[in-house]
Enzyme design. Structure first.
Site, short mmCIF file in Angstrom:
data_model
loop_
_atom_site.label_atom_id
_atom_site.label_comp_id
_atom_site.label_asym_id
_atom_site.label_seq_id
_atom_site.Cartn_x
_atom_site.Cartn_y
_atom_site.Cartn_z
N ASP A 9 0.35 5.91 -4.00
CA ASP A 9 0.19 4.95 -2.91
C ASP A 9 1.43 4.05 -2.84
O ASP A 9 1.96 3.62 -3.86
CB ASP A 9 -1.07 4.11 -3.15
CG ASP A 9 -1.27 3.07 -2.07
OD1 ASP A 9 -1.47 3.46 -0.91
OD2 ASP A 9 -1.20 1.87 -2.40
N HIS B 285 7.16 4.40 -1.63
CA HIS B 285 8.50 3.93 -1.30
C HIS B 285 8.79 2.55 -1.86
O HIS B 285 9.94 2.14 -1.90
CB HIS B 285 8.70 3.94 0.21
CG HIS B 285 7.67 3.15 0.96
ND1 HIS B 285 6.41 3.63 1.18
CD2 HIS B 285 7.71 1.92 1.51
CE1 HIS B 285 5.70 2.73 1.83
NE2 HIS B 285 6.46 1.68 2.05
N ASP C 289 -5.79 6.98 7.02
CA ASP C 289 -5.40 5.63 7.43
C ASP C 289 -4.73 5.60 8.80
O ASP C 289 -4.06 4.64 9.15
CB ASP C 289 -4.48 5.00 6.38
CG ASP C 289 -3.28 5.87 6.04
OD1 ASP C 289 -3.14 6.96 6.63
OD2 ASP C 289 -2.48 5.45 5.18
#
Length: 1611
Positions: free
Chosen positions: A635, A638, A759
């Site tokens: 999750d 980045h 999501d």
């Protein structure tokens, strides 16, 4: 790396393949120490390790150590690596197939090219080898290395075979000694490779019956079996689920069955851990316990946090329902109410550990205080309009101003003045060490103080850790004022200086505050005005104006700096490698973060030492999950610090080496994605087809992330080869095994392609409900892992709120028919048809349908997947339903889909209809959907000029969202065609000689037209242009990248699909020349057999593949050593070594010197002959040229321009000496070479030098032996040569002046040197004659070099030495020359003549470094331009004495052929100077850049009035010529080994030579002419007028490589 230098390697799995890494050279620099050369080792380890060792990786290191090759013993537990070693050391079994070998070719410095900086390798399920990685013996342990020594061989590529035995992420690089580098070492460029994990699932029965009908579960379709099957990553069908909507764990098996029945094989779980106050799964309160609400009994949770029960239920999913499990792993933040934060607030970012956050915290406090007082301030607490926003923001601005936050940015002027006053009153000062300040104004002093030493004079600048954080030490301030020597009160002046220093700091504060208030305003507008909730929310302290950036833990009221922790979030467009919570980021003050108020951002620091509790807790977290789950989804990947990610994933992989790691990156850059993928070992990146904005974009996404290989791919067939491989274990034990070698290409990260993620907005609301079916089908036809979300198949109408949604999923399964379509409206959505697609996707991947084609036409997408060996395929036709089609039932338009030479059978098809959705308040359900089965569509059969075809016509009822699938089968393709096309070439080509190979491989267009009497020219490919060669080399240059990258869109592929003209050309051009070259019959027949079969059996779209296969197979049979010489040596009709009969001859260069009189040049031939013919052992062709040119001897010279011996021209003073040198080389290198001296040649001209036509009876009427020819050359030169060229005048040379036709050569018997020429001619290779009357240089040579050119002196001395040796042994019939010396004619022996030259050479040619030594040499100090050199000429004509002293690249020629002439240290000094001053990338500058004549850009069309360059007169006055480079390198090799660094260790010298050869090697590989150019302009720049490939440019480098090989074999 350990202190003893051993390499560490982690082993995992018993399956072994081999990766082969190849480099031309692993020696990029000349500075290896002797001990390192003999025991170089390969050092490897997986990426990760300790947090302070993030740069570890596959390490090709040159170091001294013993290889770790101890046998397996009972003291160590058996690991998969042990099994790997045992496999390779065991005997080959009967049913064992070839080992897969993946070959990774690296650049010459040991690093990967950019396109190979990241590669992906398959799971080690069956044995394979990477030509590169040692099999370790122990279990996974980053502290241990395994060592692999690197071979040393300067004559061929280094190759290392390394068995792969486990999944993981690896890096590799080369290190080597370089005494000029910091620490004496250089680390090369890194490369990365990831090895896929081995995933195993339950096998299933087929989804289609033997009659190709979809099977329901009841009919046995896709039913789970007991056996397991290895699942490639692209075979994953994943579905995301949210556990809190599934009810208690006792209810989960029902959902497992639903997912399994629909064909999914992997569950993706949002975090299952205990949630924080927000109830978001991603806000984890306790990483080590599971959500208590999902357990049926409290005891299941209270015992161990639910760990045991969760392991049990997930095992059920895996073992009973064939579902692997992947979970989200949250490493960046923890829930704001996490219990352990109270004891370990250092785990978050706070002003206590990150002081620059203090002003951000005070700003945040100010916002909270302001939010609580809106009403008391007379401001609206309910914000409904932009007017309200304006009023509130004005109030906030005033409130912020009251806090004086600017004080964090600037220096305190009063404090600064006070400090200085104290020092001036009696303290020590520190002298100013910066730039002079005296005489500067205060403002200038301020600028200098701020700029000096990057602002370090001002302590605390940019730290914001406290109010008035910046300051200048008073003792430093005193030193500044003393250095300034300003008049007036120094304290007041210092205060003024500080004011000036503060000015930009105030501006910085204002800018940051402006950003912050703009961000606050924007968020207020978005929250309260644009996204106005149904029920307005009052702004209070508990519901502030904007979300708080800090979580205030209990205790914050007493110690806010310690217990106020920054929330996590994200920043649009931020650099993912930068942590926005640390400086220089000011994101928390500037309010640029989209914050997650329920999550505290975790502060790992740079290593475990900085936050041991956090590192250890998160290690426990990931290890606990790795024991249960098959994979992780990272999750917020980045924003995960790379050192943290590598450390934690490393620990997780130690628990589960086959951990599947997936991530979603928002870097906005493919290069940045690759950094994360390669270093973290991410196996798949999330990609979203649901984000496509139209059919074109959807096709682009599928093409990029899911195409696989295009149909008709070439790389597998053309680049893979069979072979044998020795045991790659460190012990070397084990048999040789058969293998299949395939090159490794660089890779894009593997994709997990979602139709919709959990999501993102629901497809039904974002696009249309109908799009659900079409996009779902398109995704499953991708060669990638596929993903979906629970609710997509059911057609949920909107995105579900992870935080607020409380309703459970409705469990609907497949409906009553267990997979059949019954035409009723149900909440099962598209599940029955999705089941077919999911199972078909898995079957296609398992069966190798790796080739694909994507076609987009209007709103349609057509995807075709094909198994390349069987050519069986599946075709999907999908009518997309983007928002522009909402409500439409229109079929749209698509042309009939034509399948060449293929049959197609309809399998299934469906459309979806929907009725209005009514939300159920109790459960989460989808839009009622009716699937409408399509009636079977019968493809039409047809036939046209390109053969039979099937044609699929979309039926009239095919509304948006509709899909249908066909099975396809290519018919008539011979299953043995691949083998047939790739066999027999060596047999067909084995009898070809060098001249035949010239026809087959090369031939520039001018040569081909000449040889075929104008019938055949170079092939012209539409959209690409003419090939450089008519032979295979011409085809391979464009084909090679096409094959490597499967670039079927290249013009050559389009041309091949359109027709068979190229096939006809290749075959027919050989057949047409069989009468002249009989041996071409065999390759012509070989081509015909294969091309005929391709024409009759292969559809047009596969034609490029088989064409490439045939051409590459023929090309590989050519024999590389012979092909080097074959490029320049061939037979044309207009140029010959016999005036009456066409014979093969050597071309000087292509394309300019290909035919007629311009083809064959005496000087060029004999500079080229040694390298092209002798080093390649083509002795017969060398002999033919020697005999032909020897027969033309006239005036004691041979011609420069041969012109087929019909009209030879004698104007080159150096040509006879080059021929004598080549005869010497031939005698020494050819078997029985000495016999050539006694061979007789008929003389083209009578010995009295009279000119006669070639067919005159006097021509060829006299004979001489080669020994007599050599003697005549020496005798005529000893007597002196003086003649005027035959036919002198414009008919012979329209540029030359009259005096230039006079040829004069004589010996100076005081020095033994040969002097000749005049200012009007140019008798050496630097032979450019001025041509411009406009510029006044017509008839004026650019480089006359009259006198004694240094290379002629060297060639003469070499000849004299050789002949003296032969004469002394009785092998040469002469002992010297008869000539007049000091008025007496007498015999001058070869030894005597040579001794004269030896005695005089250094005196005449060397220019000493030290002026004091000038008296020892014959020189004029006034003319010296550079010292430490050898003159280019001795004895230039009157008025041009200065040209003796020009520094040119000719002296290394003399050094190479006659090294005894040179004082070794002088020689090496001059060579090093040439290396620095004259050497370019591909050649040598022809003149010193400091010379006033230096002009480095050659343009023969220059029509200026500059005499130096007009009409290219500067041909040899600066441009960089290729062939002198070989002689320079040969000379450097000799003298550096004799007196330089190579004296102690010749490897140093060899490394230098190889490093200088790299640009040439790279050029040959990349240039379409497959050779080296005649010359380049400055620094290797392209020269338009240069030959693209020149015989002598390649030849002299072959000479050099032969010298290198000789030296190496002696070491």
């Amino acid at each position: 790396m350990t202190s003893d230098g051993r390499a560490r390697f982690k082993s995992r799995r018993a399956d072994h393949r081999v990766i082969r890494a190849r480099r031309v050279s692993l020696r990029p620099r000349p500075h290896f120490s002797p001990s390192l050369i003999m025991t170089r080792t390969l050092k490897i380890k997986p990426i990760g390790g300790d947090s302070n060792d993030a740069a570890s990786g596959l390490h090709i290191n040159l170091a001294s150590d013993k290889a770790a090759s101890s046998p397996i013993d009972s003291t160590h537990p058996k690991t998969p690596a042990d099994e790997g070693i045992r496999f390779f050391e065991s005997e080959v079994t009967k049913d064992e197939g070839p080992i897969r070998v993946y070959e990774l070719s690296l650049d010459v410095d040991g690093g990967p090219s950019k396109d190979k900086s990241y590669i992906r390798l398959p799971p080690a399920v069956t044995p394979y080898v990477l030509h590169q990685l040692p099999a370790g013996r122990r279990a996974y342990d980053r502290t241990r290395f395994c060592e692999r020594k690197l071979p040393t061989d300067f004559s061929k590529a280094i190759q290392i075979d390394l068995p792969i035995s486990h999944a993981g992420a690896f890096a590799y690089w080369v290190e080597y000694d370089d005494r000029d580098a910091p620490g004496g070492r250089i680390r090369g460029r890194k490369g990365y490779f990831n090895i896929d994990p081995c995933l195993s699932i339950k096998a299933r029965t087929p989804i289609l019956s033997s009659e190709k009908k979809p099977l329901s579960i009841a009919d046995g379709g896709a039913v789970l079996k007991d056996e397991q099957v290895n699942l490639p990553l692209s075979g994953i069908s994943l579905i995301s689920v949210i556990s809190k909507w599934m009810g208690p764990v006792s209810n989960w098996p029902k959902f497992f069955k639903e997912a399994s029945d629909r064909g999914y094989n992997m569950l993706h779980w949002a975090p299952l851990q205990t949630r924080g106050d927000s109830d978001s799964p991603y806000s984890i309160r306790d990483q080590l316990s599971y959500d208590p609400s999902v357990f049926d009994n409290k005891s299941e949770y209270e015992r161990d946090g639910g760990v045991e029960k969760m392991e049990e239920i997930l095992k059920t999913a895996r073992d009973e329902y064939g579902l692997l499990n992947v979970t989200d792993v949250v490493l960046n933040h923890t829930a704001s109410n996490t219990d352990w934060l109270q004891e370990h607030p250092e785990a978050g970012f706070s002003p206590a550990n990150t002081p620059h956050l203090l002003p951000a915290l005070e700003l945040d406090d100010t916002i909270l205080e302001f939010s609580a007082t809106l009403q008391s301030r007379g401001l609206p607490s309910f914000i409904r309009s932009t007017e309200d926003v304006d009023a509130v923001m004005r109030g906030l601005d005033e409130c912020i101003k009251e806090k004086n936050l600017w004080q964090f940015y600037v220096l305190d002027v009063a404090r600064e003045k006070e400090g200085l006053q104290k020092i001036l009153s009696g303290g020590e000062t520190k002298p100013w060490g910066g730039p002079p300040l005296k005489g500067k104004a205060p403002a200038e002093i301020a600028d200098l103080v701020r700029a000096y030493d990057q602002g370090s004079t001002i302590q605390g600048l940019g730290k914001f850790a406290e109010r008035y954080c910046p300051r200048v030490n008073p003792v430093v301030a005193a030193g500044i004022m003393q250095a300034a020597e300003l008049e007036g009160d120094p304290v007041e002046i210092w205060g003024h200086i500080v004011d000036v220093i503060n000015l930009p700091l105030y501006l910085e504060w204002e800018g940051d505050l402006r950003i912050a208030t703009e961000q606050i305003r924007n968020k207020v507008v978005q929250t309260h005005v644009e996204g106005r909730p149904a029920k307005p929310v009052e702004v209070t302290r508990e519901s502030p104006l904007v979300a708080s950036y800090f979580v205030r833990l209990p205790g914050a009221e007493k110690d806010p700096h310690k217990y106020s922790l920054a929330v996590n979030g994200w920043i649009w467009g931020a650099n993912p490698l930068s942590n926005f919570a640390v400086l220089p980021s000011k994101a928390y003050f500037q309010r640029t973060i989209f914050g997650w108020g329920d999550c505290v951002k975790l502060n790992y620091g740079n290593s475990r030492d900085e936050s041991p509790f956090l590192w250890d807790r998160m290690t426990d977290y990931v290890c606990t999950l790795a024991r249960v789950f098959n994979g992780f989804r990272l999750d917020n990947c980045h924003s995960t610090p790379l050192n943290v990610g590598t450390y934690l994933l490393d620990r997780a992989r130690a628990v589960n080496p086959d951990l599947y790691v997936v991530a979603e990156l928002f870097t906005g850059s493919e290069d940045m994605d690759t950094i994360f993928v390669s270093q973290l070992g991410i196996n798949s990146l999330v990609r979203e087809a649901g984000n496509a904005w139209g059919p074109n974009n959807l096709s682009q996404i599928v093409w990029r992330d899911g195409l696989g290989k295009p149909i008709g791919s070439m790389d597998g067939a053309c680049l893979s080869s069979s072979g044998y491989i020795s045991s790659p274990t460190t012990s070397g034990k084990g048999p040789i095994r058969p293998c299949i070698i395939s090159p490794v290409r660089g890779a894009l990260p593997h994709a997990l392609l979602y139709d919709q993620t959990h999501d993102n907005e629901a497809t039904a609301s974002k696009m249309t409900a109908e799009q659900t079916l079409s996009v779902g089908a398109v995704v499953t036809f991708s060669w990638s892992a596929t993903g979906s979300v629970k609710g997509f198949d059911e057609v949920y109408p909107k995105l579900l709120d992870l935080v607020c949604e409380k309703r459970p999923y409705e469990l609907v399964g497949l409906g009553p028919g267990e997979g059949t379509i019954d035409g009723e409206f149900r909440t099962t959505g598209i599940a029955p048809i999705k089941r077919l697609f999911n199972n078909l996707h898995r079957e296609m991947v398992l069966d190798g349908f790796e080739e694909g084609h994507v076609h987009q036409e209007n709103d349609y997408l057509v995807l075709h997947r094909v198994q390349p060996k069987t050519q069986k395929g599946y075709l999907l036709v999908a009518h997309t339903a983007f928002p522009n089609s909402r409500g439409s039932k229109d079929r749209g338009f698509i042309e009939p889909i034509r399948l060449r030479r293929s049959k197609a059978k309809f399998l299934f098809g469906a459309a979806a209809e929907f009725i209005p959705f009514k939300e159920d308040p109790e459960v989460l359900s989808g839009i009622p959907t009716k699937l409408v089965s399509l009636a079977p569509v019968e493809p039409r059969l047809g036939n046209d000029h390109d053969g039979p075809y099937s044609e699929v016509v979309v039926p009239d009822y095919f509304p948006p969202g509709t899909v249908m699938v066909f099975e396809t089968q290519l018919e008539g393709l011979d299953p043995a065609l691949d083998l047939f096309c790739s066999s027999g070439a060596e047999e067909a080509f084995k009898e070809l000689d060098l001249v035949d190979l010239n026809v087959v491989l090369f031939r520039a267009e001018a040569e081909e037209l000449d040889a075929t009497r104008g019938e055949v020219g170079a092939y012209d490919i539409p959209g690409f242009g003419k090939l450089t060669y008519c032979g295979l080399e011409g085809w391979m240059r464009p084909l090679t990248p096409v094959i490597q990258h499967n670039d079927l869109g290249h013009p050559i592929c389009g041309h091949l699909r359109e027709g068979t003209w190229a096939l006809d050309y290749i075959q027919s051009r050989l057949e047409k020349q069989v009468s002249d070259f009989p041996r071409l019959a065999a390759p012509a027949a070989w081509f015909k057999e294969r091309f005929d079969r391709v024409k009759t059996t292969v559809p047009s779209y596969l034609r490029p593949k088989y064409f490439a296969l045939i051409i590459s197979e023929a090309y590989s049979a050519r024999g590389k050593g012979r092909s080097i010489a074959a490029q320049m040596h061939g037979r044309v009709l207009s140029a010959s070594l016999d005036p009456g009969v066409p014979t093969p001859s050597l071309a000087a260069g292509l394309p300019h010197f290909a035919t007629n009189w311009a083809r064959c040049w005496g000087r060029d031939v004999f500079i080229s002959l040694r390298g092209l013919f002798l080093t390649t052992r083509n002795f017969e062709y060398a002999r033919a040229h020697i005999l032909a040119f020897a027969s033309t001897l006239k005036h004691g010279m041979i011609p420069n321009l041969l012109d087929s011996l019909r009209n030879p021209r004698y104007n080159s003073r150096d040509s006879p000496w080059w021929m004598v040198q080549n005869i010497q080389d031939y005698v020494e290198m050819a078997p029985e070479g000495i016999t050539i001296l006694s061979e007789t040649v008929k003389r083209r001209f009578p010995k009295d030098d009279i000119w006669v036509p070639w067919d005159d009876p006097r021509a060829y009427s006299e004979s001489s032996t080669i020994a007599e020819i050599i003697q005549e050359i020496l005798q005529r030169h000893a007597d002196g040569i003086s003649f005027r060229e035959y036919n002198a005048g414009p008919n012979l040379d329209m540029q030359m002046s009259d005096a230039g036709f006079n040829v004069d050569v004589k010996v100076d018997w005081k020095t033994g040197l040969l002097l000749g020429g005049n200012s009007s001619n140019c008798g050496t290779w630097m032979d450019k004659m001025g041509e411009s009357a406009k510029a006044g240089n017509k008839g004026l040579p650019g480089t006359p070099r009259d006198g004694a050119p240094v290379e002629i002196t060297g060639l003469l001395k070499s000849a004299l030495r050789w002949l003296d040796e032969l004469s002394a042994k009785g092998k040469f019939p002469f002992t010297g020359v008869e000539t007049e010396v000091d008025g007496t004619r007498r015999l001058v022996t070869y030894k005597e003549w040579g001794a004269l030259i030896l005695e005089s050479f250094e005196k005449c040619y060397y220019v000493p470094k030290d002026v004091s030594e000038d008296s020892k040499y014959n020189l004029d100090p006034k003319l010296v331009n550079r010292r430490g050199i050898y003159k280019d000429v001795y004895g230039s004509g009157s008025g041009r004495e200065w040209s003796d002293y020009q520094f040119r690249p000719n002296f290394p020629i003399a050094m190479t052929v006659a090294p005894e002439l040179f004082e070794p240290k002088h020689a090496l000094g001059a060579l090093k100077l040439a290396d620095e001053v004259l050497r370019g990338p591909l050649g040598m500058k022809t003149l010193d850049p400091i010379d006033f004549q230096y002009r480095p850009y050659y343009d023969n069309a220059n029509d200026s009035d500059d005499p130096a360059v007009a009409k290219g007169r500067n041909y040899h006055n600066g441009p960089e010529w290729g062939w002198p480079l070989g002689y320079f390198l040969r000379a450097y090799l000799y003298f550096d080994v004799k007196v330089g660094e190579g004296q102690q260790d010749p490897h140093h010298t060899l490394h230098t030579i190889h490093s200088r050869l790299r640009p040439s090697r790279a050029y040959i590989r990349s240039d379409p002419w497959a050779g080296l150019p005649e010359l380049t302009n400055k620094d290797g720049a392209f020269c338009y007028d240069s030959c693209r490939t020149q015989a002598w440019s390649a030849s002299t480098l072959l000479d050099c490589l032969e010298d290198v090989h000789k030296l190496y074999t002696q070491l």
